[in-house]
Enzyme design. Structure first.
Site, PDB file in Angstrom:
ATOM      1  N   ASP A   1    -121.050 -25.044 -19.668  1.00  0.00           N
ATOM      2  CA  ASP A   1    -120.364 -26.335 -19.799  1.00  0.00           C
ATOM      3  C   ASP A   1    -119.498 -26.415 -21.054  1.00  0.00           C
ATOM      4  O   ASP A   1    -119.354 -27.477 -21.660  1.00  0.00           O
ATOM      5  CB  ASP A   1    -121.381 -27.497 -19.798  1.00  0.00           C
ATOM      6  CG  ASP A   1    -122.266 -27.453 -18.570  1.00  0.00           C
ATOM      7  OD1 ASP A   1    -121.757 -27.078 -17.503  1.00  0.00           O
ATOM      8  OD2 ASP A   1    -123.454 -27.777 -18.687  1.00  0.00           O
TER       9      ASP A   1
ATOM     10  N   LYS B   1    -114.934 -24.024 -19.655  1.00  0.00           N
ATOM     11  CA  LYS B   1    -114.352 -22.799 -19.088  1.00  0.00           C
ATOM     12  C   LYS B   1    -113.353 -23.118 -17.989  1.00  0.00           C
ATOM     13  O   LYS B   1    -112.312 -22.479 -17.884  1.00  0.00           O
ATOM     14  CB  LYS B   1    -115.465 -21.900 -18.506  1.00  0.00           C
ATOM     15  CG  LYS B   1    -116.434 -21.366 -19.545  1.00  0.00           C
ATOM     16  CD  LYS B   1    -117.501 -20.472 -18.918  1.00  0.00           C
ATOM     17  CE  LYS B   1    -118.487 -21.210 -18.030  1.00  0.00           C
ATOM     18  NZ  LYS B   1    -119.351 -22.178 -18.708  1.00  0.00           N
TER      19      LYS B   1
ATOM     20  N   HIS C   1    -117.255 -26.271 -12.616  1.00  0.00           N
ATOM     21  CA  HIS C   1    -116.067 -26.137 -13.463  1.00  0.00           C
ATOM     22  C   HIS C   1    -115.081 -27.254 -13.136  1.00  0.00           C
ATOM     23  O   HIS C   1    -114.644 -27.392 -12.000  1.00  0.00           O
ATOM     24  CB  HIS C   1    -115.454 -24.746 -13.278  1.00  0.00           C
ATOM     25  CG  HIS C   1    -116.364 -23.654 -13.757  1.00  0.00           C
ATOM     26  ND1 HIS C   1    -116.089 -22.323 -13.633  1.00  0.00           N
ATOM     27  CD2 HIS C   1    -117.573 -23.718 -14.377  1.00  0.00           C
ATOM     28  CE1 HIS C   1    -117.098 -21.613 -14.162  1.00  0.00           C
ATOM     29  NE2 HIS C   1    -117.993 -22.443 -14.606  1.00  0.00           N
TER      30      HIS C   1
ATOM     31  N   GLN D   1    -121.757 -20.029 -16.377  1.00  0.00           N
ATOM     32  CA  GLN D   1    -122.880 -20.178 -17.304  1.00  0.00           C
ATOM     33  C   GLN D   1    -122.391 -19.838 -18.731  1.00  0.00           C
ATOM     34  O   GLN D   1    -121.247 -20.149 -19.050  1.00  0.00           O
ATOM     35  CB  GLN D   1    -124.082 -19.312 -16.898  1.00  0.00           C
ATOM     36  CG  GLN D   1    -124.790 -19.808 -15.638  1.00  0.00           C
ATOM     37  CD  GLN D   1    -124.082 -19.477 -14.338  1.00  0.00           C
ATOM     38  OE1 GLN D   1    -123.788 -18.333 -14.065  1.00  0.00           O
ATOM     39  NE2 GLN D   1    -123.808 -20.466 -13.528  1.00  0.00           N
TER      40      GLN D   1
HETATM   41  P1  IMO Z   1    -121.261 -23.567 -15.844  1.00  0.00           P
HETATM   42  O1  IMO Z   1    -120.578 -22.375 -15.265  1.00  0.00           O
HETATM   43  C1  IMO Z   1    -124.881 -25.234 -17.603  1.00  0.00           C
HETATM   44  C2  IMO Z   1    -128.738 -23.673 -16.196  1.00  0.00           C
HETATM   45  C3  IMO Z   1    -129.590 -24.636 -15.391  1.00  0.00           C
HETATM   46  C4  IMO Z   1    -130.975 -24.155 -15.777  1.00  0.00           C
HETATM   47  C5  IMO Z   1    -130.798 -22.646 -15.864  1.00  0.00           C
HETATM   48  C6  IMO Z   1    -131.238 -21.894 -14.625  1.00  0.00           C
HETATM   49  O2  IMO Z   1    -120.881 -24.867 -15.275  1.00  0.00           O
HETATM   50  O3  IMO Z   1    -121.180 -23.545 -17.344  1.00  0.00           O
HETATM   51  P2  IMO Z   1    -130.200 -21.694 -12.180  1.00  0.00           P
HETATM   52  O4  IMO Z   1    -129.970 -22.729 -11.117  1.00  0.00           O
HETATM   53  O5  IMO Z   1    -128.960 -20.963 -12.579  1.00  0.00           O
HETATM   54  O6  IMO Z   1    -131.312 -20.748 -11.854  1.00  0.00           O
HETATM   55  O7  IMO Z   1    -130.709 -22.523 -13.450  1.00  0.00           O
HETATM   56  O8  IMO Z   1    -129.417 -22.426 -16.088  1.00  0.00           O
HETATM   57  N1  IMO Z   1    -127.362 -23.494 -15.688  1.00  0.00           N
HETATM   58  C7  IMO Z   1    -126.266 -24.033 -16.259  1.00  0.00           C
HETATM   59  N2  IMO Z   1    -126.137 -24.890 -17.287  1.00  0.00           N
HETATM   60  N3  IMO Z   1    -123.772 -24.788 -16.988  1.00  0.00           N
HETATM   61  C8  IMO Z   1    -123.888 -23.918 -15.972  1.00  0.00           C
HETATM   62  O9  IMO Z   1    -122.805 -23.345 -15.390  1.00  0.00           O
HETATM   63  C9  IMO Z   1    -125.168 -23.531 -15.523  1.00  0.00           C
HETATM   64  N4  IMO Z   1    -125.631 -22.720 -14.545  1.00  0.00           N
HETATM   65  C10 IMO Z   1    -126.970 -22.696 -14.666  1.00  0.00           C
HETATM   66  O10 IMO Z   1    -129.385 -25.965 -15.776  1.00  0.00           O
HETATM   67  O11 IMO Z   1    -131.330 -24.607 -17.056  1.00  0.00           O
HETATM   68 MG    MG Z   2    -121.648 -26.746 -15.652  1.00  0.00          MG
END
Ligand code: IMO
Ligand code: MG
Length: 409
Positions: free
Chosen positions: A12, A15, A40, A198
């Site tokens: 977050d 990106k 995103h 992530q």
């Molecule tokens: P973007 O690309 C923020 C976090 C989840 C959880 C952990 C595992 O938008 O930055 P999962 O469902 O992947 O097995 O969850 O990872 N998480 C993210 N947090 N932004 C993301 O993606 C995330 N993708 C997974 O909240 O703590």
């Molecule tokens: Mg996110």
């Protein structure tokens, strides 16, 4: 030329906006990791798009976007997203491709994700999209890739419900499949942007395990899972916010967690719109963690940083950032692996003066207030990494470029 962009915190970081901005000069955008757990956000004029699986270059009519080998692809979610785009006037036909080595998320994986999460004594806070289960199946060699969709031997290993699901999607999915490495070899003279999901601290190996996602969110993933070798990445960019957030559980040393910090926490959450795009959860907020950021730079060979959400600090008199941890009386200046150390870590803070004016209309770096430049210089010195771009709002034009990543220096 190949440029990789990754999140340098816990996801977050902005990106989506930065990929959309930098994609103006690229021909191909390859998303290399994660799946529908990502969210995103892109703002175009007065429209807002939330993308989960489709790479953030899709809004340009002439770019090819590719879902890479490292992705966990839920066909149902993917086609729903494509239909959403189409209904909003974005023609995607012929320019959305998928690596035939990418893995498929089967519907039962989503259920297993939720059941496993409910059974954990200390839940991770997953997004429930079946991502971790897909990667577990991949590692145990029981997963299904696009290339396996017509392979009756592979399908014979699956449950009847899985096969039914695959048969329902195969005809729409198969035409999008490509051999990614071969495709990128044939387009090796193009400008290619590798889009991470992530962030560095959610990476399976480098992150705050077990409170991580299960993919390769770091720069290494851009190569291994983006279809090229590590030496083919010309630049690695790391995106980070002026403060920190985390959604889901796990250690967060600089989190605002005392009563006296709650007003600042709410201010940042509201001003920075810190609510999950995928799950709607309010994000946990905290000070910028420079110990973690430097670790992200080192673990990912980050060539330059992109600072986002700097405008969120516009009205503050002063603010702080973490320059070390105090762990049970001992000062640490590196990011420890032990969850207990991270949980016990108290941030050692350094104070910065605020600039008390709006920076939304700043076009050039030199027009930024002195206090904002001081903050930037301090981060650069601390991390040993240049901040080449600064984002001061959601819109494309609210971006200050000090050095373009597309120029070879
Ligand atoms: P973007 O690309 C923020 C976090 C989840 C959880 C952990 C595992 O938008 O930055 P999962 O469902 O992947 O097995 O969850 O990872 N998480 C993210 N947090 N932004 C993301 O993606 C995330 N993708 C997974 O909240 O703590
Ligand atoms: Mg996110």
């Amino acid at each position: 030329m190949n440029v990789a962009l990754i999140g340098a915190q816990w996801g977050d970081e902005g990106k989506g906006k930065m990929v959309d901005y930098l994609a103006a000069e690229a021909q191909i955008i390859v998303r290399f990791s994660g799946g529908a757990n990502a969210g995103h956000t892109i703002v175009r004029g007065n429209e807002q798009f939330a993308l989960h699986l489709i790479p953030s270059g899709i809004l340009y009519p002439d770019k090819t976007v590719i879902l890479g080998t490292g992705m966990a692809i839920d066909p149902e979610a993917m086609f729903a997203e494509l239909e959403m785009l189409e209904s909003r006037g974005i023609d995607w036909h012929g320019r959305v491709l998928v690596s035939d080595r990418a893995h498929i998320v089967l519907p039962r994986y989503r259920d297993i994700d939720k059941t496993m999460e409910a059974a954990r004594r200390k839940p991770i806070g997953t997004t429930g999209r079946g991502i971790g289960v897909t990667y577990s199946m991949k590692a145990s060699r029981d997963g299904v890739r696009l290339a396996d969709l017509y392979d009756e031997d592979r399908l014979a290993n699956l449950e009847p419900g899985d096969v039914e699901f695959i048969r329902a999607w195969v005809d729409r999915l198969a035409p999008l499949a490509i051999d990614l490495t071969d495709y990128l070899y044939h387009h090796r003279h193009s400008y290619i942007l590798f889009e991470g999901a992530q962030g560095a601290l959610l990476d399976l190996d480098a992150g705050t395990y077990p409170y991580v996602s299960s993919g390769m969110s770091g720069a290494a993933g851009a190569a291994a899972q983006g279809g090229v070798g590590p030496r083919s990445l010309d630049r690695v960019l790391g995106v980070f916010k002026a403060y920190s957030t985390r959604v889901g559980n796990g250690p967060f040393p600089t989190e605002f967690d005392t009563d006296s910090q709650s007003a600042l926490c709410q201010f940042i959450r509201d001003t920075g719109r810190e609510y999950g795009v995928t799950t709607g959860r309010p994000r946990r907020c905290g000070y910028l963690d420079l110990v973690a950021l430097r670790y992200a730079c080192l673990a990912n060979s980050i060539d330059s940083l992109i600072l986002t959400h700097l405008d969120v600090y516009d009205t503050l008199d002063s603010f702080e950032a973490c320059v070390a941890y105090r762990v049970r009386g001992k000062i640490l200046e590196y990011f420890p692996a032990a969850i207990r150390d991270l949980e016990d870590a108290e941030p050692v803070l350094r104070s910065f003066r605020g600039w008390k004016r709006s920076i939304a209309d700043v076009k050039e770096y030199d027009q930024l207030p002195l206090e904002a430049k001081d903050y930037i210089s301090f981060i650069e010195e601390y991390t040993g990494t240049a901040i080449d771009l600064v984002s001061i709002g959601y819109e494309r034009e609210r971006t200050i470029v000090r050095k373009s990543p597309w120029i070879r220096y």
